[in-house]
Design a protein around this motif. Sequence first.
Motif, PDB file in Angstrom:
ATOM      1  N   ARG A 142     -51.015  26.789 -36.983  1.00  0.00           N
ATOM      2  CA  ARG A 142     -50.249  27.712 -37.839  1.00  0.00           C
ATOM      3  C   ARG A 142     -48.776  27.772 -37.470  1.00  0.00           C
ATOM      4  NH1 ARG A 142     -53.634  32.984 -37.158  1.00  0.00           N
ATOM      5  NH2 ARG A 142     -51.956  33.099 -35.682  1.00  0.00           N
ATOM      6  N   ARG A 143     -48.462  27.711 -36.186  1.00  0.00           N
ATOM      7  CA  ARG A 143     -47.078  27.898 -35.747  1.00  0.00           C
ATOM      8  C   ARG A 143     -46.277  26.609 -35.690  1.00  0.00           C
ATOM      9  NH1 ARG A 143     -50.173  30.641 -31.876  1.00  0.00           N
ATOM     10  NH2 ARG A 143     -49.788  28.863 -30.563  1.00  0.00           N
ATOM     11  N   VAL A 144     -46.892  25.488 -36.024  1.00  0.00           N
ATOM     12  CA  VAL A 144     -46.217  24.204 -35.920  1.00  0.00           C
ATOM     13  C   VAL A 144     -45.757  23.758 -37.304  1.00  0.00           C
ATOM     14  CG1 VAL A 144     -46.486  21.792 -35.247  1.00  0.00           C
ATOM     15  CG2 VAL A 144     -47.626  23.572 -33.940  1.00  0.00           C
ATOM     16  N   ARG A 145     -44.519  23.344 -37.376  1.00  0.00           N
ATOM     17  CA  ARG A 145     -43.973  22.858 -38.636  1.00  0.00           C
ATOM     18  C   ARG A 145     -44.088  21.343 -38.670  1.00  0.00           C
ATOM     19  NH1 ARG A 145     -37.909  23.748 -39.758  1.00  0.00           N
ATOM     20  NH2 ARG A 145     -38.269  24.833 -37.823  1.00  0.00           N
ATOM     21  N   LEU A 146     -44.652  20.820 -39.725  1.00  0.00           N
ATOM     22  CA  LEU A 146     -44.822  19.384 -39.903  1.00  0.00           C
ATOM     23  C   LEU A 146     -43.477  18.771 -40.309  1.00  0.00           C
ATOM     24  CD1 LEU A 146     -47.092  17.248 -39.906  1.00  0.00           C
ATOM     25  CD2 LEU A 146     -47.300  17.635 -42.353  1.00  0.00           C
ATOM     26  N   PRO A 147     -43.041  17.696 -39.632  1.00  0.00           N
ATOM     27  CA  PRO A 147     -41.781  17.050 -40.026  1.00  0.00           C
ATOM     28  C   PRO A 147     -41.851  16.520 -41.458  1.00  0.00           C
ATOM     29  CG  PRO A 147     -42.522  16.247 -37.894  1.00  0.00           C
ATOM     30  CD  PRO A 147     -43.629  17.081 -38.453  1.00  0.00           C
ATOM     31  N   ARG A 148     -40.691  16.275 -42.037  1.00  0.00           N
ATOM     32  CA  ARG A 148     -40.624  15.819 -43.434  1.00  0.00           C
ATOM     33  C   ARG A 148     -41.344  14.501 -43.663  1.00  0.00           C
ATOM     34  NH1 ARG A 148     -34.513  17.305 -45.322  1.00  0.00           N
ATOM     35  NH2 ARG A 148     -34.723  19.517 -44.859  1.00  0.00           N
ATOM     36  N   ASP A 149     -41.304  13.615 -42.669  1.00  0.00           N
ATOM     37  CA  ASP A 149     -41.955  12.322 -42.858  1.00  0.00           C
ATOM     38  C   ASP A 149     -43.475  12.402 -42.692  1.00  0.00           C
ATOM     39  OD1 ASP A 149     -42.082  12.682 -40.125  1.00  0.00           O
ATOM     40  OD2 ASP A 149     -41.048  10.822 -39.614  1.00  0.00           O
ATOM     41  N   GLY A 150     -44.005  13.570 -42.330  1.00  0.00           N
ATOM     42  CA  GLY A 150     -45.448  13.764 -42.222  1.00  0.00           C
ATOM     43  C   GLY A 150     -46.068  13.166 -40.975  1.00  0.00           C
ATOM     44  N   VAL A 151     -45.247  12.766 -40.016  1.00  0.00           N
ATOM     45  CA  VAL A 151     -45.751  12.183 -38.776  1.00  0.00           C
ATOM     46  C   VAL A 151     -45.809  13.270 -37.709  1.00  0.00           C
ATOM     47  CG1 VAL A 151     -45.290  10.475 -36.976  1.00  0.00           C
ATOM     48  CG2 VAL A 151     -44.857   9.913 -39.358  1.00  0.00           C
ATOM     49  N   LEU A 152     -46.939  13.390 -37.042  1.00  0.00           N
ATOM     50  CA  LEU A 152     -47.092  14.371 -35.967  1.00  0.00           C
ATOM     51  C   LEU A 152     -46.383  13.851 -34.724  1.00  0.00           C
ATOM     52  CD1 LEU A 152     -50.881  14.983 -36.555  1.00  0.00           C
ATOM     53  CD2 LEU A 152     -49.006  16.447 -37.269  1.00  0.00           C
ATOM     54  N   VAL A 153     -45.753  14.747 -33.971  1.00  0.00           N
ATOM     55  CA  VAL A 153     -44.985  14.342 -32.794  1.00  0.00           C
ATOM     56  C   VAL A 153     -45.528  15.087 -31.576  1.00  0.00           C
ATOM     57  CG1 VAL A 153     -42.713  14.236 -31.740  1.00  0.00           C
ATOM     58  CG2 VAL A 153     -42.946  13.928 -34.207  1.00  0.00           C
ATOM     59  N   SER A 154     -45.914  14.320 -30.571  1.00  0.00           N
ATOM     60  CA  SER A 154     -46.422  14.883 -29.319  1.00  0.00           C
ATOM     61  C   SER A 154     -45.449  14.539 -28.198  1.00  0.00           C
ATOM     62  CB  SER A 154     -47.806  14.298 -29.017  1.00  0.00           C
ATOM     63  OG  SER A 154     -48.262  14.738 -27.769  1.00  0.00           O
ATOM     64  N   SER A 155     -44.990  15.559 -27.475  1.00  0.00           N
ATOM     65  CA  SER A 155     -44.085  15.332 -26.352  1.00  0.00           C
ATOM     66  C   SER A 155     -44.902  14.921 -25.131  1.00  0.00           C
ATOM     67  CB  SER A 155     -43.299  16.603 -26.039  1.00  0.00           C
ATOM     68  OG  SER A 155     -42.524  16.402 -24.880  1.00  0.00           O
ATOM     69  N   LEU A 156     -44.550  13.787 -24.548  1.00  0.00           N
ATOM     70  CA  LEU A 156     -45.252  13.289 -23.362  1.00  0.00           C
ATOM     71  C   LEU A 156     -44.469  13.579 -22.089  1.00  0.00           C
ATOM     72  CD1 LEU A 156     -46.475   9.830 -24.722  1.00  0.00           C
ATOM     73  CD2 LEU A 156     -47.594  12.056 -24.851  1.00  0.00           C
ATOM     74  N   SER A 157     -43.319  14.198 -22.217  1.00  0.00           N
ATOM     75  CA  SER A 157     -42.504  14.549 -21.057  1.00  0.00           C
ATOM     76  C   SER A 157     -43.011  15.864 -20.473  1.00  0.00           C
ATOM     77  CB  SER A 157     -41.040  14.687 -21.478  1.00  0.00           C
ATOM     78  OG  SER A 157     -40.576  13.486 -22.037  1.00  0.00           O
ATOM     79  N   GLU A 158     -42.645  16.118 -19.247  1.00  0.00           N
ATOM     80  CA  GLU A 158     -42.968  17.358 -18.541  1.00  0.00           C
ATOM     81  C   GLU A 158     -44.467  17.548 -18.323  1.00  0.00           C
ATOM     82  OE1 GLU A 158     -41.152  19.952 -21.267  1.00  0.00           O
ATOM     83  OE2 GLU A 158     -39.137  19.430 -20.678  1.00  0.00           O
ATOM     84  N   LEU A 159     -45.222  16.445 -18.332  1.00  0.00           N
ATOM     85  CA  LEU A 159     -46.657  16.497 -18.063  1.00  0.00           C
ATOM     86  C   LEU A 159     -46.924  15.851 -16.712  1.00  0.00           C
ATOM     87  CD1 LEU A 159     -48.020  15.493 -21.591  1.00  0.00           C
ATOM     88  CD2 LEU A 159     -47.809  17.791 -20.626  1.00  0.00           C
ATOM     89  N   ASP A 160     -48.089  16.147 -16.131  1.00  0.00           N
ATOM     90  CA  ASP A 160     -48.407  15.631 -14.803  1.00  0.00           C
ATOM     91  C   ASP A 160     -48.949  14.199 -14.817  1.00  0.00           C
ATOM     92  OD1 ASP A 160     -50.874  16.180 -15.877  1.00  0.00           O
ATOM     93  OD2 ASP A 160     -51.591  17.355 -14.176  1.00  0.00           O
ATOM     94  N   VAL A 161     -49.003  13.559 -15.972  1.00  0.00           N
ATOM     95  CA  VAL A 161     -49.396  12.155 -16.104  1.00  0.00           C
ATOM     96  C   VAL A 161     -48.199  11.414 -16.703  1.00  0.00           C
ATOM     97  CG1 VAL A 161     -51.008  10.549 -17.197  1.00  0.00           C
ATOM     98  CG2 VAL A 161     -51.814  12.799 -16.446  1.00  0.00           C
ATOM     99  N   ALA A 162     -47.934  10.236 -16.204  1.00  0.00           N
ATOM    100  CA  ALA A 162     -46.780   9.456 -16.671  1.00  0.00           C
ATOM    101  C   ALA A 162     -46.903   9.154 -18.165  1.00  0.00           C
ATOM    102  CB  ALA A 162     -46.679   8.156 -15.886  1.00  0.00           C
ATOM    103  N   PRO A 163     -45.807   9.258 -18.907  1.00  0.00           N
ATOM    104  CA  PRO A 163     -45.848   8.968 -20.347  1.00  0.00           C
ATOM    105  C   PRO A 163     -46.391   7.576 -20.673  1.00  0.00           C
ATOM    106  CG  PRO A 163     -43.772  10.010 -19.786  1.00  0.00           C
ATOM    107  CD  PRO A 163     -44.477   9.725 -18.497  1.00  0.00           C
ATOM    108  N   ASP A 164     -46.039   6.574 -19.860  1.00  0.00           N
ATOM    109  CA  ASP A 164     -46.523   5.215 -20.118  1.00  0.00           C
ATOM    110  C   ASP A 164     -48.044   5.143 -20.018  1.00  0.00           C
ATOM    111  OD1 ASP A 164     -43.935   4.364 -20.481  1.00  0.00           O
ATOM    112  OD2 ASP A 164     -43.707   3.639 -18.420  1.00  0.00           O
TER     113      ASP A 164
END
Length: 177
Positions: A142-164
């Motif tokens: 409910r609180r997340v706004r979908l970008p105009r292109d309709g692609v979901l975006v997940s931030s992989l930074s600031e997590l305890d597992v490497a983004p790669d």
Amino acid sequence: MSMGALEDRADGMRPPAPQRIEARLMPWAAGLGVVSWAFALLVGLVVFYFGLVMGSIVPWLALPITVLGILAALFCGWRLWRAMGVRRADAPVLTIGPEGFHDTRIGQLIPWREIESLTPDQPGTRTFLRIAAREPRRFVGRRVRLPRDGVLVSSLSELDVAPDALIVAARAHLTAA
């Protein structure tokens, strides 16, 4: 890769299924959110106090500034309360497993059969994973706004597992599904 594993693939055997991976917020990232909202709450209270003081100097400015300060303080207090208590420190924020991709900051679990593509994006020092899904609106909270292109975006930074490692795991699960 061992020679036996290569022979298994040549015989038509599938490689072993990718493992489930869970990532949690780094402690400093969660703490930074709490500190940011606490500072914003303090600013809202200062604006509220300034509105009360302005009542004796410029009466027509007192009410708008006081109301603005009250609203800002209430909103920041609510966000501070959420930042402090809603997410447990040991709860995973991102889960990549056989059932799908689940980022709690986005919303619902996205099954692999609904994902069309995964595209890493690295503007600056942060890493994101752009997820093109069929009917992405179904998976957004409910609180997340979908970008105009309709692609979901997940931030992989600031997590305890490497983004790669997260990108490799997500791609492995997508191809295995």
